[in-house]
Design an enzyme around this catalytic site. Sequence first.
Site, PDB file in Angstrom:
ATOM      1  N   CYS A 125     -18.356  -3.133   7.029  1.00  0.00           N
ATOM      2  CA  CYS A 125     -18.578  -4.093   5.944  1.00  0.00           C
ATOM      3  C   CYS A 125     -17.855  -5.413   6.203  1.00  0.00           C
ATOM      4  CB  CYS A 125     -18.153  -3.497   4.610  1.00  0.00           C
ATOM      5  SG  CYS A 125     -16.402  -3.062   4.491  1.00  0.00           S
TER       6      CYS A 125
ATOM      7  N   ASP B  42       0.834  -1.196   0.000  1.00  0.00           N
ATOM      8  CA  ASP B  42       0.000   0.000   0.000  1.00  0.00           C
ATOM      9  C   ASP B  42       0.871   1.249   0.000  1.00  0.00           C
ATOM     10  OD1 ASP B  42      -2.345   1.469   0.010  1.00  0.00           O
ATOM     11  OD2 ASP B  42      -2.595   1.411   2.184  1.00  0.00           O
TER      12      ASP B  42
ATOM     13  N   CYS C 203     -25.186 -12.934  -1.012  1.00  0.00           N
ATOM     14  CA  CYS C 203     -25.022 -12.145   0.214  1.00  0.00           C
ATOM     15  C   CYS C 203     -24.743 -10.681  -0.125  1.00  0.00           C
ATOM     16  CB  CYS C 203     -23.885 -12.707   1.059  1.00  0.00           C
ATOM     17  SG  CYS C 203     -23.605 -11.794   2.606  1.00  0.00           S
TER      18      CYS C 203
ATOM     19  N   CYS D  22     -17.316   7.153   1.831  1.00  0.00           N
ATOM     20  CA  CYS D  22     -16.748   6.130   2.717  1.00  0.00           C
ATOM     21  C   CYS D  22     -16.161   6.759   3.979  1.00  0.00           C
ATOM     22  CB  CYS D  22     -15.671   5.358   1.955  1.00  0.00           C
ATOM     23  SG  CYS D  22     -14.827   4.101   2.934  1.00  0.00           S
TER      24      CYS D  22
ATOM     25  N   CYS E 199     -13.278   2.577   9.250  1.00  0.00           N
ATOM     26  CA  CYS E 199     -14.560   1.908   9.479  1.00  0.00           C
ATOM     27  C   CYS E 199     -14.419   0.454   9.070  1.00  0.00           C
ATOM     28  CB  CYS E 199     -15.646   2.590   8.655  1.00  0.00           C
ATOM     29  SG  CYS E 199     -17.291   1.846   8.792  1.00  0.00           S
TER      30      CYS E 199
END
Length: 358
Positions: free
Chosen positions: A249, A139, A196, A219, A246
């Site tokens: 999810c 990243d 799902c 987001c 967050c």
Amino acid sequence: MATQPHPSQTHDLIRSLAQECELDEIGFSQGNTALAAPQLREWLSAGYHGDMAFMDHHADLRCHPDQLVPGTVSIISATLPYWPEATPAQAVLDDPSKAYISRYALGRDYHKVLRQRLQKLATRLTEHIGPFGYRVFSDSAPVMEVEFAQQAQLGWRGKHSLLLSRQGSWKFLGEIYTDLPLAFDTTIPDDHCGHCTRCITSCPTQAIIAPYQVDARRCISYLTIEHTGPIPLEFRPLLGNRIYGCDDCQLVCPWNRFATTGDAEFLPRHHLDNATLVELFSWTKTQFEDRLAGNPIRRIGHERWLRNIAVALGNALSNAPLHTPAQNTIFQALQAKTNDPSALIQEHVHWAISQASP
């Protein structure tokens, strides 16, 4: 003199060395972006990247690995689990006085940990087969990490856009771009999400606008980490007590029931898994920088840290009964920063105070 073995033998050697270097899973791909590149450009054209101008500026490098690192013919992808032994996430989310920090950011900075281990792997491999060209990432550059990890058979892209496997999604990704000729399995792993949609329906800000597609501008991770300006008014109440990132999810994903405990490097520091908003709001800039040295949160700086916490305090204030010790404590913390030198902090503090129940 060291000689390069056959590609299949190299695979076995790399996997063996990866275990010695404390990496989890290893896979290999050619880094084909023929399908992913057009999707990326459509996403950018729609403006879903928000303020992340680097996504647009470096799109060509992201789409062409050999432009980022000339000579690249193979990509080694690696994973490292990070699900921590910490205060249960839902217990923190359910307590408005507590600060929720994304599980990946409770301990050491994964960029450094994973890059160090990938570098160690490359060094050890050099000892066995001789010098070769490479560069390690986690990243830390324009790399299609999920796409390449999927091509490397490490999982599939979940509807939340993260890499997902039968062991869940609580994993960091890293890569070695290399000029080593390796063999590849070009079969893309099956998508096991089925019908799902829990990740989509659980998003507090409805940022997952369609399966596999996220509007970063909505987001919470983007708003609390990448976004540098004021948090849009429409999203502030939806942040709840999430002050850095967050995980909603991922928390609802059925596959994460099978996640294993993460690496010890990512265990919580400074009680970040169970700290109160008021406590963290009181940190001075020096305390922030000292206590979060070696932690990814430090990258956002003290100003955005206070901005985020002010929003969470405002949300806590809107739920607190009038004239209680809890409400008074929040008021005092906010009022202490009403004249902060930062206009950004001032604006969010005044908004937070205005959220008190009439």
